[in-house]
Design an enzyme around this catalytic site. Structure first.
Site, short mmCIF file in Angstrom:
data_model
loop_
_atom_site.label_atom_id
_atom_site.label_comp_id
_atom_site.label_asym_id
_atom_site.label_seq_id
_atom_site.Cartn_x
_atom_site.Cartn_y
_atom_site.Cartn_z
N CYS A 381 33.77 40.40 36.81
CA CYS A 381 32.42 40.42 37.39
C CYS A 381 31.68 41.70 36.97
O CYS A 381 31.29 41.80 35.81
CB CYS A 381 32.51 40.23 38.90
SG CYS A 381 31.02 39.48 39.56
N HIS A 507 35.53 35.35 39.49
CA HIS A 507 36.65 36.07 40.11
C HIS A 507 37.92 35.23 40.05
O HIS A 507 38.22 34.49 40.98
CB HIS A 507 36.34 36.38 41.57
CG HIS A 507 35.26 37.39 41.76
ND1 HIS A 507 35.51 38.72 41.97
CD2 HIS A 507 33.92 37.25 41.75
CE1 HIS A 507 34.37 39.37 42.09
NE2 HIS A 507 33.37 38.51 41.96
N GLU A 509 40.85 36.08 40.46
CA GLU A 509 41.85 36.51 41.45
C GLU A 509 41.91 35.62 42.69
O GLU A 509 42.93 35.53 43.35
CB GLU A 509 41.62 37.98 41.85
CG GLU A 509 40.36 38.27 42.66
CD GLU A 509 39.12 38.55 41.81
OE1 GLU A 509 39.09 38.13 40.64
OE2 GLU A 509 38.17 39.18 42.32
N1 GLN Z 1 26.93 43.72 41.34
C1 GLN Z 1 27.11 42.70 40.38
C2 GLN Z 1 26.24 41.49 40.63
O1 GLN Z 1 25.74 41.31 41.70
C3 GLN Z 1 28.57 42.30 40.27
C4 GLN Z 1 29.13 41.70 41.53
C5 GLN Z 1 30.64 41.68 41.56
O2 GLN Z 1 31.29 42.40 40.82
N2 GLN Z 1 31.20 40.89 42.45
O3 GLN Z 1 26.03 40.70 39.74
#
Ligand code: GLN
Length: 534
Positions: A381, A507, A509
């Protein structure tokens, strides 16, 4: 349909979530259809807006709810999927009631904690049962017995027990038997008091699970039983164990599953089948090799902030008889002077998800190091977004490339909001959340890892790779190998020629399971292992 309520006493952080998941696992392994839900007594509607320092990681369900991290344990232990209905907070309960009140549904009546709040809690306790034919629903009540804010939940559970009767509703209380170092004694008084507290609220626990650092002598169990009205065989000890994955075996040894099924008049059926689980634990505990992974993040003091990532690494390593030593590195500490020294010796670098500016520069430095030194890299992310920025700056020469989350006026917004996100002002539950399909490019590293053309992974972010830079990035060697077809969004990036460099906007995970580790983490661990032998 049976309901098991799990309360906690004496202190918080007793591992109620792991206990609940382990008990659920045992019942599931005996052939019952089991699910678990969590009720949290705080006023936030969900934990999505909480800082990870408050309650650890925010776990995302496939239907896009931001939930308590205990749902992660439930999913990982039972290989089940939870939904937005599996986590209820006081905020959600009150929101429903207040909306109803405004619609005039209580017209003429005073709206009160009893019966209106407790009725709504009961409705939520039993909601999952209406959606799927479960045999047993375990409900973990957050907080510690005696807290003012937990009272309506205990009262609602008491009422449900009264209404459905003791064959359908059962209470398990998790408590701590304190060990005093000075006198080398185990002390049961706090346990007695916490059970009294429950009894005063009208709840008699059926099973007591005593966390303890030392084995409980028989007489002590008898004493606890006598003072708490709990049958002796239902006073269970939960000794501290080296890994959470042993908890199901430990509870099995204490026969908690038999005690509970007998009490609910349910057949024992077969011995629980935990053979897969046992294989995992055996390999985990007899590692043939070690691998050093650096986890670069900004909440590293609190490991719970990265719970699912941690677990996914352990699952992937464990199945490969590989001990994963995680080095927790605070990205805010990394500078161009120390980055090499700090990251040297690592066999894999994982740049973690996150929000906001703090620690960003350090994450970019870590990506740069991994890319230029050929260290296996996994960016998740925000970690993927930082990889794009690093590449744009140092390979495309766009020195000021940035994400508009951090630098709204950057001349090169390589990471930017999608148009539909630009209108949104409310913060709760408004990100791109939950499972989305991702199409994988044939012949890519992602293809070799997933071995299928279409995958589903869970998201939690607002920003995306800006498609205006896509051609330039690809031509220079940053390949977009995973795509959300409907909106043509970049979901996976790779770097051509690097031994293992992959960034994912989702994600992974959240979908790793004890009994089926995630292929992406597996491939990362394997690449890291190879890096060692180079
Ligand atoms: N802050 C980033 C976004 O909003 C990444 C979010 C995250 O890593 N979960 O896109």
């Amino acid at each position: 349909m049976r309901y098991i309520f799990i309360t906690g006493g004496v202190v918080s952080s007793l591992g109620k979530g792991i206990f609940a998941a382990s008990l659920g696992k045992l019942l599931q392994a005996r052939g019952y259809r089991v699910t678990l839900q969590k009720f949290d007594p705080y006023l936030n509607v969900d934990p999505g807006t909480l800082n990870p320092y408050e309650h650890g990681e925010v776990f995302v369900t496939s239907d896009g709810a931001e939930t308590d991290m205990d749902l992660g344990h439930y999913e990982r232990f039972l290989s089940i999927q939870t939904t937005r209905d599996h986590n209820v907070t006081t905020g959600k309960i009150y929101q429903t009631i207040i909306e109803r009140e405004r619609r005039g549904e209580y017209l003429g009546k005073t709206v009160q904690v009893i019966p209106h709040v407790t009725d709504e809690i009961k409705r939520r306790f039993t909601l999952l049962a209406q959606k799927e034919p479960y045999d047993i629903i375990l409900t973990e009540l957050g907080g510690t017995v005696g807290d003012i804010e937990s009272l309506p939940y205990i009262e609602a559970a008491r009422q449900l027990h009264y209404e459905l009767g003791p064959l359908r509703v059962l209470f398990v209380h998790l408590t701590l038997v304190v060990y005093l170092d000075a006198t080398q004694e185990l002390k049961t008084k706090p346990t007695q008091h916490s059970v009294k507290e429950l009894q005063q609220a009208g709840v008699q626990p059926d099973v007591l699970v005593c966390r303890t650092a030392r084995s409980l002598p028989k007489e002590m169990r008898a004493k606890i039983a006598l003072h708490t009205n709990v049958p002796r065989n239902a006073v269970i000890q939960a000794l501290d164990v080296p890994t959470i994955y042993q908890v199901p075996f430990q509870l099995r040894k204490e026969k908690i599953d038999e005690v509970i099924l007998r009490r609910l008049r349910l057949p024992l059926r077969s011995e629980p089948d935990l053979s897969q689980w046992q294989t995992f634990v055996d390999r985990l505990q007899n590692p043939q090799q070690t691998v050093r992974i650096g986890l670069i993040g900004k909440y590293v003091e609190l490991h719970d902030a990265y719970k699912s990532i941690h677990e996914a690494l352990i699952h992937a390593g464990g199945w490969r008889s590989t001990q994963v030593d995680i080095e927790w590195i605070y990205s805010g500490d990394l500078t161009s002077e120390n980055v090499e020294r700090r990251l040297k010796g690592l066999q894999g670098i994982l740049v973690a998800p996150g929000f906001g500016e703090r620690g960003i520069a350090g994450k970019i430095l870590a990506v740069h190091y991994a890319r230029t030194q050929n260290v296996p890299f996994l960016g998740i992310c925000l970690g993927m977004q930082m990889a794009v920025i690093e590449f744009a700056r140092h390979v495309l020469g766009l020195r000021e490339a940035h994400s508009t989350e951090i630098e709204p006026h950057t001349p090169h917004p390589v990471i930017d909001l999608m148009p539909e996100q630009k209108e949104i002002v409310e913060k709760g539950g408004t990100m791109r959340l939950g499972a989305y399909p991702c199409e994988i490019r044939r012949g890519s590293l992602a293809w070799r890892i997933y071995q299928k053309p279409l995958i589903y992974e869970r998201h939690r972010h607002r920003y995306e790779l800006n498609n205006q830079y896509r051609t330039a990035l690809e031509e220079a060697g940053l390949l977009i190998t995973g795509r959300y077809p409907e909106k043509d969004l970049a979901e996976i990036i790779e770097i051509r020629g690097h031994p293992f460099f992959i960034g994912v906007q989702f994600h992974p995970e959240f979908q790793s399971r004890v009994e089926s580790p995630h292929p992406l983490f597996g491939a990362f661990i394997e690449a890291a292992t190879r890096h060692q032998s180079d």
